[in-house]
Design an enzyme around this catalytic site. Structure first.
Site, PDB file in Angstrom:
ATOM      1  N   LYS A  48       0.348   2.043  22.960  1.00 37.45           N
ATOM      2  CA  LYS A  48      -0.378   3.766  22.658  1.00 37.45           C
ATOM      3  C   LYS A  48      -0.545   4.535  23.862  1.00 37.45           C
ATOM      4  O   LYS A  48      -0.251   5.455  23.773  1.00 37.45           O
ATOM      5  CB  LYS A  48      -1.073   3.463  21.823  1.00 37.45           C
ATOM      6  CG  LYS A  48      -1.060   2.319  20.208  1.00 37.45           C
ATOM      7  CD  LYS A  48       0.221   3.617  19.801  1.00 37.45           C
ATOM      8  CE  LYS A  48       0.340   2.900  18.042  1.00 37.45           C
ATOM      9  NZ  LYS A  48       1.110   3.638  17.636  1.00 37.45           N
TER      10      LYS A  48
HETATM   11  C1  LIG Z   1      -1.628  -3.370  17.167  1.00 42.77           C
HETATM   12  C2  LIG Z   1      -0.435  -2.010  16.606  1.00 42.77           C
HETATM   13  N1  LIG Z   1       0.674  -3.200  16.624  1.00 42.77           N
HETATM   14  C3  LIG Z   1       1.662  -2.512  15.673  1.00 42.77           C
HETATM   15  C4  LIG Z   1       2.263  -1.031  15.696  1.00 42.77           C
HETATM   16  C5  LIG Z   1       2.600  -0.296  14.826  1.00 42.77           C
HETATM   17  O1  LIG Z   1       3.357   1.274  15.761  1.00 42.77           O
HETATM   18  P1  LIG Z   1       3.524   2.185  15.794  1.00 42.77           P
HETATM   19  O2  LIG Z   1       2.670   2.885  15.643  1.00 42.77           O
HETATM   20  O3  LIG Z   1       4.350   3.043  17.009  1.00 42.77           O
HETATM   21  O4  LIG Z   1       4.682   1.873  14.645  1.00 42.77           O
HETATM   22  C6  LIG Z   1       0.300  -0.544  16.231  1.00 42.77           C
HETATM   23  C7  LIG Z   1      -0.001   0.939  15.634  1.00 42.77           C
HETATM   24  O5  LIG Z   1      -0.807   1.545  16.113  1.00 42.77           O
HETATM   25  C8  LIG Z   1      -0.344  -1.478  16.828  1.00 42.77           C
HETATM   26  O6  LIG Z   1      -2.666  -0.208  16.888  1.00 42.77           O
END
Ligand SMILES: Cc1ncc(COP(=O)(O)O)c(C=O)c1O
Length: 332
Positions: A48
């Site tokens: 992120k």
């Molecule tokens: C630990 C984790 N894995 C996967 C995701 C999924 O990513 P995206 O928000 O880009 O779909 C997030 C999103 O917050 C996350 O915090």
């Protein structure tokens, strides 16, 4: 991050340019080669950081975010820690609103460590009535966010209406979320593989990762399969016991992403299987990653078996395991 860099201007320069790593032991004998991108190596410990920097810099560029203003977001974790990190480097205050039910002490502590204020917002069971009322615009909940953050998002919306000294990042509908992955994560994957891959696997929270990467990969080669990972079982607000453990993987987003036709397939993974695989990633590959990474890798092994030798599957390890150590169910 430029891996040849000797002196960085700030920690923001260390975001991204994360190499791909071959799964030698977990990937042995499963068929296709599996390459993972350990995104927990980003400065605040998750993928992120990419979107936090771009969302903030875009807001600065268009004048929506100016010195002295605060950054706000409804978040259960990684977007909050990443925004808090970028806000700290750039000198903004950050206020995070987390749904009380899924608030994670470690991620809350990380946000506070970066100087953010974190407020837990009580949430009520989701009802069909909520669909279409979130984000203030009568927009479908699956477009603008998972059900779990509906009330925290309402708090952000109210604050945004009342005050002009803050900027709401709106991760679920901010185009920079997708752009960061299309122009960053995906380009790195294409460079590092020289465009040679057959499938990309990613869990879906906001959908930013899978949509952004898919857009760039499909443009490069429309035959690359895009596989979304969702938690098995009901993703619901009614009973906290039923709420899937895999943090970051969302409820209510898959239908919208899937209907975009850019995702070829969805694989469901149980919490237990995701956690077991996350443990194996540490024990067998030295990768200290969280549960959604486990889910991504497990789904990748399924795809690798189907594709067979000579093909290549790429996935991401979105965050670090250190933020889950406190969670009882995560320990064996
Ligand atoms: C630990 C984790 N894995 C996967 C995701 C999924 O990513 P995206 O928000 O880009 O779909 C997030 C999103 O917050 C996350 O915090």
């Amino acid at each position: 991050m430029d891996r040849n860099m000797k002196i960085a201007n700030s920690m923001l320069d260390l975001i991204g340019q994360i190499p791909l790593v071959r799964l030698n032991r977990i990937g042995q004998g499963v068929g296709a080669e599996i390459l993972v991108k350990p995104e927990f190596l980003n400065p605040s410990g998750s993928i992120k950081d990419r979107i936090a920097r771009l969302m903030i810099e875009q807001a600065e560029a268009c004048g929506a975010l100016k010195a002295g203003m605060a950054v706000i977001e409804a978040t259960t974790g990684n977007t909050g820690t990443a925004l808090a990190f970028v806000a700290a480097v750039k000198g903004y205050c950050m206020r995070a609103f987390s749904p009380a039910m899924v608030a994670n002490r470690s991620r809350t502590a990380i946000m506070i460590a970066f100087g953010a204020a974190v407020q837990a917002v009580d949430i009520e069971p989701y009802t069909a009535h909520d669909q279409g009322n979130n984000d203030g615009g009568g927009v479908d909940a699956s477009v603008h966010g998972g059900h779990v953050e509906l009330l925290p998002r309402q708090v952000c919306l109210d604050l945004e209406k009342e005050r002009n000294d803050l900027w709401w990042a709106r991760q679920f509908s901010n185009p920079s979320n997708v752009a960061a992955h299309r122009d960053g994560t995906a380009q790195e994957i294409l460079d590092m593989t020289e465009g040679q891959l057959d499938a990309f696997v990613a869990s879906v929270g906001t959908g930013g990762t899978i949509l952004g990467v898919a857009q760039a990969l499909k443009q490069h080669n429309p035959h690359i399969s895009i596989i979304a990972v969702e938690p098995a079982g009901k993703a619901m607000m009614g009973d906290p016991e039923d709420y899937p453990m895999i943090p970051g993987i969302s409820d209510g987003i898959i239908p919208q992403i899937f209907s975009s036709k850019i995702v070829d397939r969805v694989i469901s993974i149980t919490d237990k299987d995701a956690i077991d695989m996350a443990h194996q990633l540490a024990e067998l590959e030295g990768m200290f990653c969280g549960m959604s990474s486990g889910a991504n890798v497990l789904a990748s092994t399924m795809v690798a078996r189907e594709l067979g030798v000579g093909k290549r599957v790429v996935t991401v390890l979105p965050d670090s395991r250190d933020r889950y150590l406190e969670v009882e169910k995560y320990t064996t």
